[in-house]
Design a protein around this motif. Structure first.
Motif, PDB file in Angstrom:
ATOM      1  N   ALA A 193       0.850  -1.192   0.000  1.00  0.00           N
ATOM      2  CA  ALA A 193       0.000   0.000   0.000  1.00  0.00           C
ATOM      3  C   ALA A 193       0.879   1.232   0.000  1.00  0.00           C
ATOM      4  CB  ALA A 193      -0.911   0.006   1.230  1.00  0.00           C
ATOM      5  N   PRO A 194       0.410   2.340  -0.589  1.00  0.00           N
ATOM      6  CA  PRO A 194       1.179   3.589  -0.506  1.00  0.00           C
ATOM      7  C   PRO A 194       1.290   4.034   0.951  1.00  0.00           C
ATOM      8  CG  PRO A 194      -0.590   3.742  -2.136  1.00  0.00           C
ATOM      9  CD  PRO A 194      -0.842   2.494  -1.356  1.00  0.00           C
ATOM     10  N   LEU A 195       2.349   4.765   1.257  1.00  0.00           N
ATOM     11  CA  LEU A 195       2.566   5.219   2.624  1.00  0.00           C
ATOM     12  C   LEU A 195       1.404   6.071   3.118  1.00  0.00           C
ATOM     13  CD1 LEU A 195       4.386   5.312   5.096  1.00  0.00           C
ATOM     14  CD2 LEU A 195       5.573   7.269   4.071  1.00  0.00           C
ATOM     15  N   ASP A 196       0.849   6.916   2.256  1.00  0.00           N
ATOM     16  CA  ASP A 196      -0.284   7.755   2.670  1.00  0.00           C
ATOM     17  C   ASP A 196      -1.459   6.904   3.124  1.00  0.00           C
ATOM     18  OD1 ASP A 196       1.013  10.131   2.269  1.00  0.00           O
ATOM     19  OD2 ASP A 196       0.090  10.564   0.329  1.00  0.00           O
ATOM     20  N   GLU A 197      -1.675   5.768   2.459  1.00  0.00           N
ATOM     21  CA  GLU A 197      -2.772   4.886   2.853  1.00  0.00           C
ATOM     22  C   GLU A 197      -2.497   4.258   4.220  1.00  0.00           C
ATOM     23  OE1 GLU A 197      -4.961   0.830   1.201  1.00  0.00           O
ATOM     24  OE2 GLU A 197      -3.993   2.198  -0.230  1.00  0.00           O
ATOM     25  N   VAL A 198      -1.244   3.901   4.461  1.00  0.00           N
ATOM     26  CA  VAL A 198      -0.864   3.344   5.752  1.00  0.00           C
ATOM     27  C   VAL A 198      -1.087   4.383   6.853  1.00  0.00           C
ATOM     28  CG1 VAL A 198       1.101   2.540   7.129  1.00  0.00           C
ATOM     29  CG2 VAL A 198       0.796   1.707   4.784  1.00  0.00           C
ATOM     30  N   VAL A 199      -0.674   5.619   6.602  1.00  0.00           N
ATOM     31  CA  VAL A 199      -0.857   6.686   7.583  1.00  0.00           C
ATOM     32  C   VAL A 199      -2.341   6.937   7.832  1.00  0.00           C
ATOM     33  CG1 VAL A 199      -0.521   9.142   8.035  1.00  0.00           C
ATOM     34  CG2 VAL A 199       1.338   7.781   7.091  1.00  0.00           C
ATOM     35  N   ASP A 200      -3.149   6.962   6.772  1.00  0.00           N
ATOM     36  CA  ASP A 200      -4.586   7.187   6.928  1.00  0.00           C
ATOM     37  C   ASP A 200      -5.213   6.089   7.793  1.00  0.00           C
ATOM     38  OD1 ASP A 200      -4.485   9.468   5.408  1.00  0.00           O
ATOM     39  OD2 ASP A 200      -5.181   8.516   3.565  1.00  0.00           O
ATOM     40  N   GLU A 201      -4.733   4.849   7.627  1.00  0.00           N
ATOM     41  CA  GLU A 201      -5.255   3.745   8.438  1.00  0.00           C
ATOM     42  C   GLU A 201      -4.907   3.957   9.912  1.00  0.00           C
ATOM     43  OE1 GLU A 201      -7.666   0.558   8.656  1.00  0.00           O
ATOM     44  OE2 GLU A 201      -7.036   1.412   6.727  1.00  0.00           O
ATOM     45  N   LEU A 202      -3.681   4.395  10.171  1.00  0.00           N
ATOM     46  CA  LEU A 202      -3.264   4.653  11.557  1.00  0.00           C
ATOM     47  C   LEU A 202      -4.039   5.813  12.166  1.00  0.00           C
ATOM     48  CD1 LEU A 202       0.595   4.184  11.185  1.00  0.00           C
ATOM     49  CD2 LEU A 202      -0.973   2.704  12.452  1.00  0.00           C
ATOM     50  N   VAL A 203      -4.243   6.862  11.389  1.00  0.00           N
ATOM     51  CA  VAL A 203      -5.011   8.000  11.894  1.00  0.00           C
ATOM     52  C   VAL A 203      -6.448   7.573  12.182  1.00  0.00           C
ATOM     53  CG1 VAL A 203      -5.963  10.263  11.315  1.00  0.00           C
ATOM     54  CG2 VAL A 203      -3.575   9.742  10.781  1.00  0.00           C
ATOM     55  N   GLY A 204      -7.026   6.763  11.301  1.00  0.00           N
ATOM     56  CA  GLY A 204      -8.377   6.269  11.528  1.00  0.00           C
ATOM     57  C   GLY A 204      -8.466   5.445  12.802  1.00  0.00           C
ATOM     58  N   LEU A 205      -7.430   4.636  13.042  1.00  0.00           N
ATOM     59  CA  LEU A 205      -7.381   3.835  14.260  1.00  0.00           C
ATOM     60  C   LEU A 205      -7.320   4.731  15.495  1.00  0.00           C
ATOM     61  CD1 LEU A 205      -7.136   1.020  15.559  1.00  0.00           C
ATOM     62  CD2 LEU A 205      -4.663   1.163  15.202  1.00  0.00           C
ATOM     63  N   LEU A 206      -6.496   5.761  15.450  1.00  0.00           N
ATOM     64  CA  LEU A 206      -6.376   6.681  16.576  1.00  0.00           C
ATOM     65  C   LEU A 206      -7.681   7.426  16.825  1.00  0.00           C
ATOM     66  CD1 LEU A 206      -4.708   8.070  18.753  1.00  0.00           C
ATOM     67  CD2 LEU A 206      -3.914   9.684  17.008  1.00  0.00           C
ATOM     68  N   LEU A 207      -8.297   7.899  15.756  1.00  0.00           N
ATOM     69  CA  LEU A 207      -9.551   8.634  15.921  1.00  0.00           C
ATOM     70  C   LEU A 207     -10.652   7.728  16.466  1.00  0.00           C
ATOM     71  CD1 LEU A 207      -9.553  10.866  12.715  1.00  0.00           C
ATOM     72  CD2 LEU A 207      -8.971  11.519  15.053  1.00  0.00           C
ATOM     73  N   GLY A 208     -10.609   6.444  16.113  1.00  0.00           N
ATOM     74  CA  GLY A 208     -11.572   5.499  16.662  1.00  0.00           C
ATOM     75  C   GLY A 208     -11.391   5.319  18.160  1.00  0.00           C
ATOM     76  N   ILE A 209     -10.160   5.450  18.626  1.00  0.00           N
ATOM     77  CA  ILE A 209      -9.886   5.381  20.062  1.00  0.00           C
ATOM     78  C   ILE A 209     -10.371   6.646  20.761  1.00  0.00           C
ATOM     79  CG2 ILE A 209      -8.028   5.349  21.789  1.00  0.00           C
ATOM     80  CD1 ILE A 209      -6.412   3.628  19.806  1.00  0.00           C
ATOM     81  N   LEU A 210     -10.122   7.787  20.127  1.00  0.00           N
ATOM     82  CA  LEU A 210     -10.490   9.065  20.734  1.00  0.00           C
ATOM     83  C   LEU A 210     -11.991   9.315  20.704  1.00  0.00           C
ATOM     84  CD1 LEU A 210      -7.692  11.334  19.181  1.00  0.00           C
ATOM     85  CD2 LEU A 210      -7.727  10.321  21.465  1.00  0.00           C
ATOM     86  N   ARG A 211     -12.631   8.850  19.613  1.00  0.00           N
ATOM     87  CA  ARG A 211     -14.063   9.109  19.433  1.00  0.00           C
ATOM     88  C   ARG A 211     -14.773   7.803  19.088  1.00  0.00           C
ATOM     89  NH1 ARG A 211     -13.239  14.250  15.440  1.00  0.00           N
ATOM     90  NH2 ARG A 211     -12.894  12.518  14.019  1.00  0.00           N
ATOM     91  N   PRO A 212     -14.965   6.944  20.089  1.00  0.00           N
ATOM     92  CA  PRO A 212     -15.572   5.638  19.834  1.00  0.00           C
ATOM     93  C   PRO A 212     -16.986   5.741  19.306  1.00  0.00           C
ATOM     94  CG  PRO A 212     -15.486   6.109  22.185  1.00  0.00           C
ATOM     95  CD  PRO A 212     -14.693   7.179  21.509  1.00  0.00           C
TER      96      PRO A 212
END
Length: 220
Positions: A193-212
């Motif tokens: 996967a492109p690096l931007d896609e990997v970063v977007d996945e990580l950001v999505g994971l973090l936001l899911g933790i912050l805003r369940p």
């Protein structure tokens, strides 16, 4: 053997003794980055080999370090310092924006820094593992610093009403493990996967933790 040789004093060639020592130390670290982070790796490197790669003598090595592990320890901290500086710069650029924008800016800057040179990833995620109890403590201590980084941002977001108020330490620990594992596997070619896609996945994971799911601003 550190301190065994008398350190030079005074100026030579327009540079002070401290400046010359700093330059030598930098050359040893540059050589360590190349040999530990590429080939033959930390376990395959000798002091004489590192000194030769740095263009210096083993005598000069012992003026700066005691063991090769000291070089690895210094490199591990340096690589993490570079990555932290990049993440902080990303945050500063997104100052005043939403948590989603801040997280994206910080992690894009962090990921670009740590993946921009594969040798840095190898030193941080591979070469340091299993070397010694000392290196394991340093690895965990530095990971704890990243956990503190995430917790501080999460707490600040909660205070702004952008995240659920809670103790984030366990969640941040799990998230940092995900970051390390995913970036390591991506660099090794296991994640296509492109690096931007990997970063977007990580950001999505973090936001899911912050805003369940089910949580809304002002609901607490």
């Amino acid at each position: 053997m550190a301190g065994r040789f008398k350190q030079p004093t005074g100026r030579y060639g327009g540079r002070s003794a401290a400046e010359r020592r700093a330059e030598r130390r930098g050359r040893f670290l540059d050589a360590g980055l190349q040999l530990f982070g590429d080939s033959p790796g930390f376990r395959g490197t000798t002091i004489s080999g590192l000194s030769e790669a740095a263009g210096l003598s083993t005598r000069q090595f012992y003026e700066e370090f005691r063991t090769l592990e000291d070089v690895l320890a210094a490199l591990h901290l340096q690589v993490n310092d570079w990555a932290e500086e990049a993440a902080l710069t990303g945050l500063a650029a997104a100052d005043g924006q939403s948590i989603a924008e801040r997280a994206t800016a910080a992690f894009r800057a962090y990921a670009a820094n740590v993946t921009g040179d594969p040798r840095r990833l190898r030193i941080t995620f591979t070469e340091i593992v299993g070397v010694s109890p000392r290196m394991e403590r340093q690895r965990l201590e530095r990971r704890s610093r990243w956990i503190d980084f995430i917790c501080a941002e999460a707490t600040a977001a909660a205070e702004r009403g952008e995240a659920v108020p809670r103790d984030y330490r366990i969640a941040a620990t799990a998230f940092i493990g995900s970051v390390n594992g995913l970036l390591h596997d991506w660099q090794a070619g296991w994640v296509e996967a492109p690096l931007d896609e990997v970063v977007d996945e990580l950001v999505g994971l973090l936001l899911g933790i912050l805003r369940p799911a089910g949580w809304r601003p002002g609901a607490d």
